[in-house]
Write a protein that holds these residues in place. Structure first.
Motif, PDB file in Angstrom:
ATOM      1  N   ASN A 129       0.876  -1.178   0.000  1.00 35.26           N
ATOM      2  CA  ASN A 129       0.000   0.000   0.000  1.00 35.26           C
ATOM      3  C   ASN A 129       0.912   1.227   0.000  1.00 35.26           C
ATOM      4  N   TYR A 130       1.764   1.251  -1.013  1.00 31.15           N
ATOM      5  CA  TYR A 130       2.918   2.153  -1.024  1.00 31.15           C
ATOM      6  C   TYR A 130       2.536   3.619  -0.885  1.00 31.15           C
ATOM      7  N   LEU A 131       1.509   4.053  -1.581  1.00 32.87           N
ATOM      8  CA  LEU A 131       1.146   5.466  -1.535  1.00 32.87           C
ATOM      9  C   LEU A 131       0.746   5.887  -0.119  1.00 32.87           C
ATOM     10  N   LYS A 132       0.009   5.012   0.581  1.00 28.90           N
ATOM     11  CA  LYS A 132      -0.390   5.330   1.949  1.00 28.90           C
ATOM     12  C   LYS A 132       0.820   5.338   2.874  1.00 28.90           C
ATOM     13  N   ALA A 133       1.683   4.327   2.751  1.00 29.36           N
ATOM     14  CA  ALA A 133       2.881   4.269   3.599  1.00 29.36           C
ATOM     15  C   ALA A 133       3.813   5.435   3.300  1.00 29.36           C
ATOM     16  N   PHE A 134       3.950   5.788   2.021  1.00 33.51           N
ATOM     17  CA  PHE A 134       4.790   6.924   1.637  1.00 33.51           C
ATOM     18  C   PHE A 134       4.244   8.221   2.235  1.00 33.51           C
ATOM     19  N   THR A 135       2.921   8.394   2.172  1.00 31.70           N
ATOM     20  CA  THR A 135       2.308   9.594   2.736  1.00 31.70           C
ATOM     21  C   THR A 135       2.546   9.679   4.238  1.00 31.70           C
ATOM     22  N   ASN A 136       2.390   8.549   4.944  1.00 33.24           N
ATOM     23  CA  ASN A 136       2.632   8.536   6.394  1.00 33.24           C
ATOM     24  C   ASN A 136       4.075   8.911   6.714  1.00 33.24           C
ATOM     25  N   SER A 137       5.018   8.308   5.987  1.00 35.86           N
ATOM     26  CA  SER A 137       6.432   8.612   6.216  1.00 35.86           C
ATOM     27  C   SER A 137       6.728  10.077   5.927  1.00 35.86           C
ATOM     28  N   LEU A 138       6.135  10.596   4.860  1.00 41.67           N
ATOM     29  CA  LEU A 138       6.378  11.986   4.476  1.00 41.67           C
ATOM     30  C   LEU A 138       5.831  12.951   5.535  1.00 41.67           C
ATOM     31  N   ILE A 139       4.617  12.687   6.017  1.00 40.98           N
ATOM     32  CA  ILE A 139       4.014  13.563   7.033  1.00 40.98           C
ATOM     33  C   ILE A 139       4.848  13.562   8.301  1.00 40.98           C
ATOM     34  N   ILE A 140       5.257  12.374   8.749  1.00 42.40           N
ATOM     35  CA  ILE A 140       6.034  12.264   9.978  1.00 42.40           C
ATOM     36  C   ILE A 140       7.384  12.951   9.826  1.00 42.40           C
ATOM     37  N   THR A 141       8.047  12.733   8.695  1.00 43.60           N
ATOM     38  CA  THR A 141       9.370  13.319   8.473  1.00 43.60           C
ATOM     39  C   THR A 141       9.305  14.837   8.388  1.00 43.60           C
ATOM     40  N   VAL A 142       8.353  15.357   7.618  1.00 43.02           N
ATOM     41  CA  VAL A 142       8.232  16.814   7.457  1.00 43.02           C
ATOM     42  C   VAL A 142       7.843  17.471   8.777  1.00 43.02           C
ATOM     43  N   ALA A 143       6.833  16.918   9.464  1.00 44.11           N
ATOM     44  CA  ALA A 143       6.375  17.514  10.723  1.00 44.11           C
ATOM     45  C   ALA A 143       7.481  17.489  11.777  1.00 44.11           C
ATOM     46  N   SER A 144       8.206  16.379  11.853  1.00 41.21           N
ATOM     47  CA  SER A 144       9.290  16.278  12.832  1.00 41.21           C
ATOM     48  C   SER A 144      10.388  17.285  12.533  1.00 41.21           C
ATOM     49  N   ASN A 145      10.708  17.461  11.269  1.00 38.10           N
ATOM     50  CA  ASN A 145      11.739  18.441  10.901  1.00 38.10           C
ATOM     51  C   ASN A 145      11.302  19.860  11.237  1.00 38.10           C
ATOM     52  N   VAL A 146      10.039  20.166  11.026  1.00 42.09           N
ATOM     53  CA  VAL A 146       9.546  21.517  11.312  1.00 42.09           C
ATOM     54  C   VAL A 146       9.682  21.826  12.801  1.00 42.09           C
ATOM     55  N   VAL A 147       9.212  20.917  13.664  1.00 44.19           N
ATOM     56  CA  VAL A 147       9.275  21.192  15.105  1.00 44.19           C
ATOM     57  C   VAL A 147      10.722  21.192  15.603  1.00 44.19           C
ATOM     58  N   LEU A 148      11.561  20.328  15.034  1.00 44.54           N
ATOM     59  CA  LEU A 148      12.968  20.315  15.442  1.00 44.54           C
ATOM     60  C   LEU A 148      13.669  21.616  15.070  1.00 44.54           C
TER      61      LEU A 148
END
Length: 275
Positions: free
Chosen positions: A65-84
């Motif tokens: 379910n690559y598109l869903k997993a990719f979206t989850n990874s992207l959201i987590i990575t971007v959000a974590s970078n923003v707060v960091l």
């Protein structure tokens, strides 16, 4: 006068090329075996595929379910970078500009936290986050990444900010700028090189992380790409053909991002150290 090209230089270059090839060996095994059948992987791992099995990628794409997993990874990575970036840049700025012993103590605590192994605090962390209702939550995971990534991020920002002249901030204050405005309008734009470095390094870590998301995200719809790839390995069977294809699919976005931004890594780190 330019140095002559000597036999010693040639030897060093050959050794460097051989060392580079050694580091490329794992990539060869992953990519070549991702294009083989399961039987061919088991019988001849090192050889090139006899017939290219591109359907491995199609099947892996669907089962991951690559598109869903990719979206989850992207959201987590971007959000974590923003707060960091936001919180750690401000924290490092205050630690540098506040000339008190407590600032040095706090900075050393952040640096010391970098050497604490995750496994030693894993169980207390999960118990605490469970009691706070942060389990099975993307934002709960982002908060944890803020905690675990603060040490290195503050360390990098701290070294860079020390090289920024205080006179720039004093001039802004004289012109009527607030302390908050001094940081965001004067200091933060100057942090671009180290910010890019921080984002690249943290993205490599967060995108590839498996253990923390595995402990926190229990809902199948929240799986990241590393978590989704893991499910090709069952108790009684291991789908190596699909797993390796899924692994290639997972690293392609990160490789594209890394190679497009890698020139900023050395620039950011050396700028902080030289200043």
């Amino acid at each position: 006068m330019d140095k002559k090209y000597t036999g010693k230089t040639f030897t060093v270059e050959i050794l460097a090329i051989l060392l580079g090839l050694v580091f490329l060996v794992p990539f060869y095994y992953v990519f070549s075996n991702s294009l083989k059948t399961f039987a061919e992987i088991l019988t001849n791992t090192s050889a090139l595929p006899s017939v290219l099995q591109f359907e491995n990628y199609i099947n892996a794409f669907k089962q991951l379910n690559y598109l869903k997993a990719f979206t989850n990874s992207l959201i987590i990575t971007v959000a974590s970078n923003v707060v960091l970036v936001v919180f750690c840049s401000m924290a490092a700025y205050m630690l540098v500009r506040t000339k008190k012993k407590i600032s040095n103590v706090i900075f050393m605590i952040f640096v010391a936290a970098m050497v604490i192994p995750f496994q030693s605090i894993m169980i207390p962390l999960i118990k605490t986050t469970s009691s706070l209702g942060l389990l099975n939550s993307v934002w709960g995971l982002v908060i944890m990444y803020l905690g675990f990534g603060s040490g290195m991020t503050i360390f990098l920002y701290h070294g860079f900010i020390k090289g920024i002249p205080v006179e720039l901030e004093e001039a802004a204050i004289i012109d009527g700028c607030t302390p908050f405005g001094v940081f965001w309008k004067i200091v933060f734009p100057l942090l671009k090189p180290i910010t890019v470095t921080v984002v690249i390094l943290n993205s490599l870590w967060i995108w590839n992380d498996f253990l923390l998301p595995q402990l926190v995200l229990q809902d199948a719809s929240l799986r990241t790409i590393p978590m989704a790839t893991f499910f090709f390995f069952g108790q009684y069977t291991k789908q190596w053909d699909l797993a390796l294809a899924g692994l290639v699919l997972s690293i392609i976005p990160l490789l594209i991002f890394f190679f497009s931004m890698q020139k900023h890594i050395i620039k950011g780190i050396t700028s902080g150290s030289i200043k």
